[in-house]
Design an enzyme around this catalytic site. Structure first.
Site, PDB file in Angstrom:
ATOM      1  N   GLU A 160     -22.121  21.903 -71.050  1.00 51.21           N
ATOM      2  CA  GLU A 160     -22.355  22.679 -72.268  1.00 51.21           C
ATOM      3  C   GLU A 160     -23.040  21.903 -73.398  1.00 51.21           C
ATOM      4  OE1 GLU A 160     -18.807  25.980 -71.733  1.00 51.21           O
ATOM      5  OE2 GLU A 160     -18.799  24.696 -73.520  1.00 51.21           O
ATOM      6  N   GLU A 375     -17.583  28.123 -65.173  1.00 49.11           N
ATOM      7  CA  GLU A 375     -16.438  28.508 -66.001  1.00 49.11           C
ATOM      8  C   GLU A 375     -16.565  29.976 -66.378  1.00 49.11           C
ATOM      9  OE1 GLU A 375     -15.496  26.265 -69.527  1.00 49.11           O
ATOM     10  OE2 GLU A 375     -16.003  24.355 -68.568  1.00 49.11           O
TER      11      GLU A 375
END
Length: 468
Positions: A160, A375
């Protein structure tokens, strides 16, 4: 009946700082979060889920409940306490033990090198805004490839990159807590992508075994009024901040003119500039076709309306629904009064958003090879009653998002796995411990694990590969 591919990974995700605890044990160096939490929040990452000591328990549960893949991150400061230089042998041994245990349990480890936890010694001198730290990261990655490469099949450089720049320099909810600095946001994005590209090139040039990729958090942005050009532009600009700038770097090896026009518009409205060098772009271009996979983390979609007032961002860290605010001058504001359910933390539940991102990658970046949903999950205020946790809303959430994944596969997107966040309940960066995501309930006082209703459902899913 919707059936997922036979070789599909049904995984669970974790991260070192959110699960391990032992933040200062056995030679581990400090990370910026240690200090930031002490100074700004009411909780700490000690002991978190005590994965440092209880990883055999969690991996045994994974095996028993059909979880055949696990995302594990290596804590950089557990290997290099200062980010470079002296190696901490106890840290090196720990990850050997975790990886060996995963293989023993038939659980494929997907190893992430950086999951929000730059060593504090490097974070203090600019984190990835300091180009020297790019080189330290590549050295650290090289050490890991050579130390663990014979037993790791899947490597991820960063988790991320977008939320790191956002959290550190826009919302200010991550250390060093700087707000509304777009120079730093985009420079962090660029420099981390440069570090990724250099690491991928090294991996391929040295012919290390296995595959390598990167994990991006892709948040889908929609105009509040799709007939209003100003709202359409607001959604596009917010998409550039969170998604497109980084995706362009990953798969185009350059930033499109449309992307840079958006970046410059944001700078004009808020101030800022960007240091892009010819040698940077050469490296990005050389790496753009070397990614073996893309990991997509997806939790939210947003509806954007044009906005020209002063920038204001308020992060809902307590789970009091409706307390979030997100408005950026010259870009837009998030609108929450849309007919879409949301979590207590104001994250919209909209599976179509994941489908749209998968199709977007396929169409806009056709040189992608394959995708893992690395995720996705529901943050919820789970309660244990009579030794059981009935988290039916989580089951419904995962089912709906996997249905969107199935539809994308049917429409030609190469998706090969799904990792629920999280395997067990873990510490949450800016929410502490009342926001739970796990398949396994963790009593953070006793560290006892209790399978939730969702764990039994996920086991059946993994065995049948049918979304029921």
């Amino acid at each position: 009946m919707l059936k997922l591919p036979e070789n599909f990974i049904f995984g669970g995700a974790t991260a070192a700082y959110q699960a391990e605890g032992a933040v200062d044990k056995d030679g581990k160096g400090r990370v910026a979060w240690d200090t930031f939490l002490e100074e700004n929040y009411w909780y700490s990452a000690e002991p978190a889920s005590d994965f440092y000591n209880r990883y055999p328990v969690d991996l045994k549960l994974a095996e028993e409940f059909g979880v055949n893949g696990i995302r594990i991150s290596i804590a950089w400061s557990r290997i290099f306490p200062k980010g470079h230089g002296k190696v901490n042998k106890k840290g090196v041994e720990f990850y050997h033990n975790v990886i060996d245990e995963a293989h023993k349990r038939g659980v494929e480890p997907f190893i992430t090198l950086h999951h929000f936890d730059t060593p504090e010694a490097l974070h203090k001198n600019g984190d990835f805004l300091n180009r020297q730290n790019i080189e330290y990261f590549v050295e650290y990655a090289k050490f890991c490839f050579e130390e663990y490469g014979d037993k790791v099949n899947y490597w991820t450089t960063f988790n991320e990159i977008g939320p790191i720049g956002d959290g550190q320099y826009l919302a200010g909810k991550f250390p060093p807590g700087i707000k509304y600095d777009f120079s730093k946001v985009f420079q962090s994005h660029h420099n981390m992508m440069l570090a990724h590209a250099k690491t991928v090139k090294l991996f391929k040039q040295n012919n290390y075994p296995g595959e390598i990729g990167v994990v991006h958090a892709l948040q889908t942005k929609y105009p509040y009024d799709k007939e209003n050009p100003a709202d359409v532009r607001a959604a596009e600009l917010e998409d550039i901040i969170q998604n497109k700038f980084i995706l362009d770097a990953t798969y185009n090896g350059s930033y499109s003119q449309r992307t840079m026009d958006g970046v410059n518009h944001i700078f004009e409205a808020n101030g800022g500039s960007l240091d892009l060098r010819d040698e940077d772009m050469k490296i990005l271009n050389e790496a753009k076709d070397l990614n073996d996979f893309l990991g997509i983390n997806h939790y939210m979609s947003d509806w954007m309306r044009a906005y020209d007032g002063e920038t204001e961002i308020f992060h809902n860290s307590t789970g009091d629904e409706g307390t979030s605010a997100y408005r950026i001058k010259g870009v837009g504001e998030k609108v929450f009064d849309v007919d879409v359910p949301r979590t207590d933390w104001d994250w919209m539940i909209y599976p179509q958003g994941l489908y749209d991102q998968l199709i977007r990658v396929k169409e806009e970046y056709p040189n992608y090879k394959k995708i893992y949903i690395t995720e996705n999950g529901l943050g919820y205020k789970d309660e244990i009653k009579d030794g059981k946790v009935d988290d039916q809303p989580r089951i419904d959430y995962i089912k709906d998002y996997l249905t969107a994944v199935h539809k994308a596969i049917q429409d030609g997107v190469n998706v090969q796995g799904y990792f629920v966040w999280s395997l067990m309940d873990v510490f949450s960066w800016s929410n502490g411990y009342n926001k739970r995501y796990g398949l396994f309930y963790v009593d953070f006082d006793t560290q006892e694990r209790t399978p939730k209703k969702s764990a039994y459902w996920y086991k059946e899913l993994a065995e049948s590969k049918e979304i029921k």
